[in-house]
Design a protein around this motif. Sequence first.
Motif, PDB file in Angstrom:
ATOM      1  N   ALA A  88       0.832  -1.206   0.000  1.00  0.00           N
ATOM      2  CA  ALA A  88       0.000   0.000   0.000  1.00  0.00           C
ATOM      3  C   ALA A  88       0.867   1.258   0.000  1.00  0.00           C
ATOM      4  CB  ALA A  88      -0.936  -0.003   1.211  1.00  0.00           C
ATOM      5  N   GLY A  89       1.988   1.226   0.716  1.00  0.00           N
ATOM      6  CA  GLY A  89       2.893   2.372   0.754  1.00  0.00           C
ATOM      7  C   GLY A  89       3.497   2.674  -0.611  1.00  0.00           C
ATOM      8  N   VAL A  90       3.889   1.631  -1.335  1.00  0.00           N
ATOM      9  CA  VAL A  90       4.444   1.816  -2.672  1.00  0.00           C
ATOM     10  C   VAL A  90       3.375   2.352  -3.611  1.00  0.00           C
ATOM     11  CG1 VAL A  90       5.309   0.563  -4.701  1.00  0.00           C
ATOM     12  CG2 VAL A  90       6.352   0.191  -2.462  1.00  0.00           C
ATOM     13  N   VAL A  91       2.176   1.807  -3.533  1.00  0.00           N
ATOM     14  CA  VAL A  91       1.071   2.280  -4.382  1.00  0.00           C
ATOM     15  C   VAL A  91       0.804   3.757  -4.127  1.00  0.00           C
ATOM     16  CG1 VAL A  91      -1.437   2.100  -4.730  1.00  0.00           C
ATOM     17  CG2 VAL A  91      -0.020   0.035  -4.727  1.00  0.00           C
ATOM     18  N   LYS A  92       0.840   4.159  -2.867  1.00  0.00           N
ATOM     19  CA  LYS A  92       0.601   5.566  -2.521  1.00  0.00           C
ATOM     20  C   LYS A  92       1.639   6.482  -3.188  1.00  0.00           C
ATOM     21  CE  LYS A  92      -0.144   8.587   1.423  1.00  0.00           C
ATOM     22  NZ  LYS A  92      -0.204   8.685   2.880  1.00  0.00           N
ATOM     23  N   VAL A  93       2.894   6.078  -3.140  1.00  0.00           N
ATOM     24  CA  VAL A  93       3.957   6.869  -3.773  1.00  0.00           C
ATOM     25  C   VAL A  93       3.774   6.897  -5.286  1.00  0.00           C
ATOM     26  CG1 VAL A  93       6.433   6.931  -4.286  1.00  0.00           C
ATOM     27  CG2 VAL A  93       5.659   6.555  -1.943  1.00  0.00           C
ATOM     28  N   LEU A  94       3.567   5.732  -5.888  1.00  0.00           N
ATOM     29  CA  LEU A  94       3.436   5.677  -7.341  1.00  0.00           C
ATOM     30  C   LEU A  94       2.200   6.433  -7.824  1.00  0.00           C
ATOM     31  CD1 LEU A  94       4.587   2.014  -8.056  1.00  0.00           C
ATOM     32  CD2 LEU A  94       5.894   4.134  -8.282  1.00  0.00           C
ATOM     33  N   ASP A  95       1.108   6.346  -7.088  1.00  0.00           N
ATOM     34  CA  ASP A  95      -0.093   7.104  -7.460  1.00  0.00           C
ATOM     35  C   ASP A  95       0.164   8.609  -7.383  1.00  0.00           C
ATOM     36  OD1 ASP A  95      -1.504   4.767  -7.970  1.00  0.00           O
ATOM     37  OD2 ASP A  95      -2.711   4.869  -6.138  1.00  0.00           O
ATOM     38  N   ALA A  96       0.956   9.036  -6.401  1.00  0.00           N
ATOM     39  CA  ALA A  96       1.270  10.461  -6.254  1.00  0.00           C
ATOM     40  C   ALA A  96       2.090  10.978  -7.435  1.00  0.00           C
ATOM     41  CB  ALA A  96       2.023  10.702  -4.944  1.00  0.00           C
ATOM     42  N   LEU A  97       2.839  10.095  -8.077  1.00  0.00           N
ATOM     43  CA  LEU A  97       3.655  10.491  -9.227  1.00  0.00           C
ATOM     44  C   LEU A  97       2.827  10.697 -10.488  1.00  0.00           C
ATOM     45  CD1 LEU A  97       6.650   8.059  -8.712  1.00  0.00           C
ATOM     46  CD2 LEU A  97       6.634  10.531  -8.308  1.00  0.00           C
ATOM     47  N   GLU A  98       1.606  10.160 -10.460  1.00  0.00           N
ATOM     48  CA  GLU A  98       0.685  10.273 -11.602  1.00  0.00           C
ATOM     49  C   GLU A  98       1.329   9.769 -12.893  1.00  0.00           C
ATOM     50  OE1 GLU A  98      -0.759  14.307 -11.602  1.00  0.00           O
ATOM     51  OE2 GLU A  98      -2.032  13.907  -9.865  1.00  0.00           O
ATOM     52  N   ARG A  99       2.025   8.639 -12.778  1.00  0.00           N
ATOM     53  CA  ARG A  99       2.616   7.963 -13.937  1.00  0.00           C
ATOM     54  C   ARG A  99       2.003   6.575 -14.015  1.00  0.00           C
ATOM     55  NH1 ARG A  99       7.874  10.236 -15.392  1.00  0.00           N
ATOM     56  NH2 ARG A  99       8.011   8.554 -16.912  1.00  0.00           N
ATOM     57  N   PRO A 100       1.743   6.081 -15.212  1.00  0.00           N
ATOM     58  CA  PRO A 100       1.189   4.731 -15.309  1.00  0.00           C
ATOM     59  C   PRO A 100       2.212   3.687 -14.854  1.00  0.00           C
ATOM     60  CG  PRO A 100       1.696   5.593 -17.486  1.00  0.00           C
ATOM     61  CD  PRO A 100       1.931   6.713 -16.513  1.00  0.00           C
ATOM     62  N   TYR A 101       1.709   2.681 -14.183  1.00  0.00           N
ATOM     63  CA  TYR A 101       2.565   1.572 -13.753  1.00  0.00           C
ATOM     64  C   TYR A 101       1.746   0.288 -13.752  1.00  0.00           C
ATOM     65  CZ  TYR A 101       0.395   2.121  -9.128  1.00  0.00           C
ATOM     66  OH  TYR A 101      -0.498   2.211  -8.092  1.00  0.00           O
ATOM     67  N   ILE A 102       2.454  -0.816 -13.764  1.00  0.00           N
ATOM     68  CA  ILE A 102       1.824  -2.129 -13.754  1.00  0.00           C
ATOM     69  C   ILE A 102       2.028  -2.727 -12.373  1.00  0.00           C
ATOM     70  CG2 ILE A 102       1.851  -4.446 -14.774  1.00  0.00           C
ATOM     71  CD1 ILE A 102       1.038  -2.250 -16.748  1.00  0.00           C
ATOM     72  N   GLY A 103       0.944  -3.185 -11.760  1.00  0.00           N
ATOM     73  CA  GLY A 103       1.016  -3.886 -10.486  1.00  0.00           C
ATOM     74  C   GLY A 103       0.778  -5.370 -10.712  1.00  0.00           C
ATOM     75  N   ILE A 104       1.697  -6.197 -10.251  1.00  0.00           N
ATOM     76  CA  ILE A 104       1.611  -7.644 -10.411  1.00  0.00           C
ATOM     77  C   ILE A 104       1.375  -8.269  -9.041  1.00  0.00           C
ATOM     78  CG2 ILE A 104       2.766  -9.736 -11.217  1.00  0.00           C
ATOM     79  CD1 ILE A 104       2.388  -7.670 -13.445  1.00  0.00           C
ATOM     80  N   ASP A 105       0.251  -8.969  -8.888  1.00  0.00           N
ATOM     81  CA  ASP A 105      -0.088  -9.624  -7.626  1.00  0.00           C
ATOM     82  C   ASP A 105       0.632 -10.961  -7.541  1.00  0.00           C
ATOM     83  OD1 ASP A 105      -1.189 -10.729  -5.357  1.00  0.00           O
ATOM     84  OD2 ASP A 105      -3.273 -10.526  -6.006  1.00  0.00           O
ATOM     85  N   VAL A 106       1.632 -11.045  -6.687  1.00  0.00           N
ATOM     86  CA  VAL A 106       2.401 -12.279  -6.554  1.00  0.00           C
ATOM     87  C   VAL A 106       1.663 -13.342  -5.747  1.00  0.00           C
ATOM     88  CG1 VAL A 106       4.616 -11.095  -6.808  1.00  0.00           C
ATOM     89  CG2 VAL A 106       3.677 -11.493  -4.524  1.00  0.00           C
ATOM     90  N   LEU A 107       0.594 -12.950  -5.069  1.00  0.00           N
ATOM     91  CA  LEU A 107      -0.165 -13.934  -4.294  1.00  0.00           C
ATOM     92  C   LEU A 107      -0.926 -14.898  -5.198  1.00  0.00           C
ATOM     93  CD1 LEU A 107      -1.540 -11.653  -1.430  1.00  0.00           C
ATOM     94  CD2 LEU A 107       0.464 -13.160  -1.391  1.00  0.00           C
TER      95      LEU A 107
END
Length: 104
Positions: free
Chosen positions: A33-52
């Motif tokens: 969640a912390g990483v998502v918060k930072v990446l969302d603040a950058l307003e750049r597209p990114y890919i999230g891969i669920d390793v679970l």
Amino acid sequence: MATSDRIRKLVTDNEIVVFMKGDPAAPKCGFSAGVVKVLDALERPYIGIDVLDDPFLREGIKEYSDWPTLPQVYVRGEFIGGCDIVRDMYASGELQALLAGANA
């Protein structure tokens, strides 16, 4: 396709990739969640891969990066780090400079 080949393709075909527990819309751990918060603040597209969803990927990413924990963030094919490193880089402006193409 071997797990390491899948990982290599994901990190080289996308500018920003985060291997995480859960997905960006619903992280399943505080660090993800912390990483998502930072990446969302950058307003750049990114890919999230669920390793679970994939135990081979969950272990494979740790071997690929030689880093034992999740999440793991990659920018332009290069391993950047986990939650604390990404937060620190964001706070110092280093992450923004890296994404702008400047030498951090």
